[in-house]
Design an enzyme around this catalytic site. Structure first.
Site, PDB file in Angstrom:
ATOM      1  N   ALA A  19      -3.801  10.818   9.869  1.00  0.00           N
ATOM      2  CA  ALA A  19      -4.156   9.415  10.052  1.00  0.00           C
ATOM      3  C   ALA A  19      -4.386   9.176  11.545  1.00  0.00           C
ATOM      4  O   ALA A  19      -3.685   9.737  12.396  1.00  0.00           O
ATOM      5  CB  ALA A  19      -3.040   8.517   9.543  1.00  0.00           C
ATOM      6  N   CYS A  23       4.107   3.108   0.038  1.00  0.00           N
ATOM      7  CA  CYS A  23       3.275   2.998  -1.166  1.00  0.00           C
ATOM      8  C   CYS A  23       4.071   2.494  -2.354  1.00  0.00           C
ATOM      9  O   CYS A  23       3.548   1.772  -3.213  1.00  0.00           O
ATOM     10  CB  CYS A  23       2.650   4.352  -1.502  1.00  0.00           C
ATOM     11  N   ASN A  32       2.046   6.172   7.113  1.00  0.00           N
ATOM     12  CA  ASN A  32       3.423   5.710   6.890  1.00  0.00           C
ATOM     13  C   ASN A  32       4.437   6.854   6.821  1.00  0.00           C
ATOM     14  O   ASN A  32       5.529   6.752   7.372  1.00  0.00           O
ATOM     15  CB  ASN A  32       3.502   4.812   5.647  1.00  0.00           C
ATOM     16  N   GLU A  90      -3.516   9.752  -4.187  1.00  0.00           N
ATOM     17  CA  GLU A  90      -2.373   8.847  -4.244  1.00  0.00           C
ATOM     18  C   GLU A  90      -2.805   7.589  -3.517  1.00  0.00           C
ATOM     19  O   GLU A  90      -2.929   7.571  -2.302  1.00  0.00           O
ATOM     20  CB  GLU A  90      -1.137   9.484  -3.597  1.00  0.00           C
ATOM     21  N   LYS A 120      -6.259  16.510   8.036  1.00  0.00           N
ATOM     22  CA  LYS A 120      -6.905  15.426   8.764  1.00  0.00           C
ATOM     23  C   LYS A 120      -5.868  14.316   8.876  1.00  0.00           C
ATOM     24  O   LYS A 120      -5.631  13.569   7.942  1.00  0.00           O
ATOM     25  CB  LYS A 120      -8.160  14.946   8.020  1.00  0.00           C
ATOM     26  N   GLU A 161      -2.379  -5.531  -3.124  1.00  0.00           N
ATOM     27  CA  GLU A 161      -1.325  -4.783  -2.438  1.00  0.00           C
ATOM     28  C   GLU A 161      -1.123  -5.409  -1.066  1.00  0.00           C
ATOM     29  O   GLU A 161      -2.040  -5.488  -0.264  1.00  0.00           O
ATOM     30  CB  GLU A 161      -1.719  -3.307  -2.288  1.00  0.00           C
ATOM     31  N   GLY A 201      -3.783   7.144   0.594  1.00  0.00           N
ATOM     32  CA  GLY A 201      -4.288   5.993   1.337  1.00  0.00           C
ATOM     33  C   GLY A 201      -4.581   4.834   0.412  1.00  0.00           C
ATOM     34  O   GLY A 201      -3.979   4.704  -0.658  1.00  0.00           O
ATOM     35  N   SER A 202      -5.520   3.999   0.814  1.00  0.00           N
ATOM     36  CA  SER A 202      -5.834   2.797   0.057  1.00  0.00           C
ATOM     37  C   SER A 202      -6.602   3.118  -1.213  1.00  0.00           C
ATOM     38  O   SER A 202      -7.188   4.197  -1.358  1.00  0.00           O
ATOM     39  CB  SER A 202      -6.675   1.851   0.922  1.00  0.00           C
TER      40      SER A 202
END
Length: 502
Positions: free
Chosen positions: A179, A283, A154, A249, A177, A381, A227-228
């Site tokens: 996304a 997020c 994002n 995060e 690394k 979420e 990420g998730s």
């Protein structure tokens, strides 16, 4: 070698290098057209990156703070001087972000490098009050070594710069690394790091296997992940097994409270951005709305009016609402909205795929009313363009329901009552609280969440400390035999029943 979207490459400063793995097409989520190609890193490419990073870090950590700061300012200069048109267009075509948001994110990263350049110069350690005369006692900070940065799609450039700037300032080498959904734009951006010493920054494309290889390697020493929640927990476990520090995060389901004292016109306008910025794929997006009964209907009318004015379309056009990043991302949003409607919620706006955009992963910005706290859309979420509104009787109930969540990233409140503003700041269980102005951040203040939303902090002094370890140092400049050293003097013992005790 130059970067080309059509040729899978990885980056080891200052060079782009070809990748040997199988090509995978990158698809535009708005048009479903092919944008370019990427590949996943193999063992040889991972080894090349870690070898270069290890070598570069040995020299980098020895640099004095002034010289290190000069290098980071050079990165900032490169950012300010660069033409990011191609990079921004790649980001739009990779993940659907409207062009003004893409170019803004990409071009406005220079300040974080300047902030950490000077922060690291100023904060080198702490001299403590001595516990013993003639002893100099202090703490110093040192880098971990090589840090791994696992990025989301994002805000792939901004969030990468947050942690990379801090890690470099602390004296580490960095391996990024990206996304999978924003690999091309991230690779294109790497050119700004050519101002740094060779091998100090690398970008290694790939998926979960690549991330796992970097996390578990004995040649990496700290991890930053965004990420998730599920992926964040897996990263945290992998790091814990190796006693490797990490910053996690992991997103959230942020509440937004509309008090009876809210400035409703301002609240409606702010809520549109809080809920629908980047098609809700932020997020800190406001997902759970708690609106006090006294102003509920008026707020919903104003909110819906402004929401209906939003333009849906390709991010390269004049639009605020682009596509979701993938088919699976849209499917999750549709599932949660359909479930809420099936259990009694009403879609005041949206709740459907826009008829004019049936190609690509579009979904209309959606306002749901009649939502109850037990619905899946409140418990999970959503990460899409949906505002789920619960009607509450008063401010206290709003706070209680806002806190009734496994998440705790951010929370927003609209009110003109000073007491409510301070109550919200004190009582909301979140790492960040915004009153009358959602989603704002500050390089000098810590960013991160409570509860399932994460571990550790980015930005501010805490963001720098996340990438360095402390060392206590004791120096006695006048060596002397201390009275507490062995052997103890006889006067320290007492006679009891024929046995001596200290």
């Amino acid at each position: 070698m130059h970067f080309s979207p059509d040729r899978p490459t990885f980056f080891v400063n200052p060079d782009y290098r070809p990748m040997a793995g199988a090509r995978r097409p990158v698809v535009d989520p708005a048009t479903l057209e092919t944008v370019g190609a990427i590949a996943a890193a193999g063992d040889d490419e991972i080894n090349a990156v870690l070898t270069a990073a290890t070598t570069a870090q040995v020299a980098w950590k020895k640099l004095d703070a002034k010289s290190r700061a000069k290098h980071l300012h050079a990165v900032a200069n490169a950012i300010e001087a660069a033409d990011f048109t191609r990079c921004a267009e790649l980001m739009v075509r990779e993940m659907g972000k409207p062009y003004p948001e893409a170019i803004g994110e990409i071009a406005n990263c220079a300040p974080i490098f300047r902030y950490y350049a000077e922060m690291a110069r100023d904060d080198a350690g702490k001299v403590a009050g001595t516990t013993q005369a003639g002893s100099f006692q202090y703490a110093r900070y040192e880098p971990y070594g090589v840090s791994v940065h696992i990025m989301p799609y994002n805000f792939p450039i901004l969030l990468m710069c947050w942690t990379v700037a801090a890690s470099l300032a602390a004296g580490n080498a960095c391996v990024i690394k990206p996304a999978e959904a924003t690999t091309l734009s991230t690779l294109d951006y790497m050119a700004v790091f050519r101002a740094l010493p060779e091998g100090l920054v690398s970008c290694l494309p790939g998926g979960a296997a690549t991330a796992q290889a970097l996390i578990t390697s004995e040649r990496t020493h700290a991890v930053a992940f965004t990420g998730s929640v599920a992926a964040g927990k897996a990263v945290a476990v992998a790091c814990a097994e190796r006693m490797k520090p990490c910053i996690i995060e992991a997103g959230g389901s942020d509440p937004l409270i509309i008090s009876e004292h809210a400035p409703l016109e301002v609240a409606a306008a702010g809520s549109v951005t809080a809920a629908f910025h980047l098609t809700g794929q932020v997020c800190t997006s406001a997902e759970r709305f708690f609106v006090v009964d006294a102003v509920h209907d008026r707020f919903v009318d104003l909110f819906a009016e402004r929401t209906r004015a939003l333009r849906i379309g390709n991010g390269m056009d004049k639009t605020e609402i682009g596509p979701l990043v993938s088919e699976s991302a849209r499917a999750k949003v549709m599932r949660l909205v359909d479930d809420a409607v099936a259990h009694g919620a009403k879609a005041v706006t949206g709740g459907r795929v826009p008829p004019a955009h049936n190609t690509g992963w579009f979904y209309e910005p959606t306002i749901l009313t009649g939502v109850t706290p037990d619905m899946a859309i409140v418990r999970e979420e959503c990460f899409g363009p949906v505002a789920a509104i619960c009607r509450v009787k008063d401010f206290d109930e709003a706070i209680r329901l806002a806190n009734d969540s496994p998440f705790g990233l951010g929370a927003s409140v609209f009110t003109t009552d000073l007491a409510e503003a301070h109550e919200a700041a004190e009582r909301l269980e979140a790492g960040m609280v915004w009153v009358n102005n959602p989603l704002i951040d500050n390089d000098a203040l810590p960013f991160g969440g409570w509860k399932a939303s994460g571990l550790g902090r980015e930005l501010g002094r805490q963001g720098l400390d996340a990438f360095r370890r402390s060392k206590m140092v004791i120096i006695d400049h006048k060596p002397a035999i201390q009275e507490w050293w062995y052997p103890y003097p006889d006067s320290w013992f007492r006679e009891t029943g024929g046995r001596k005790h200290v």
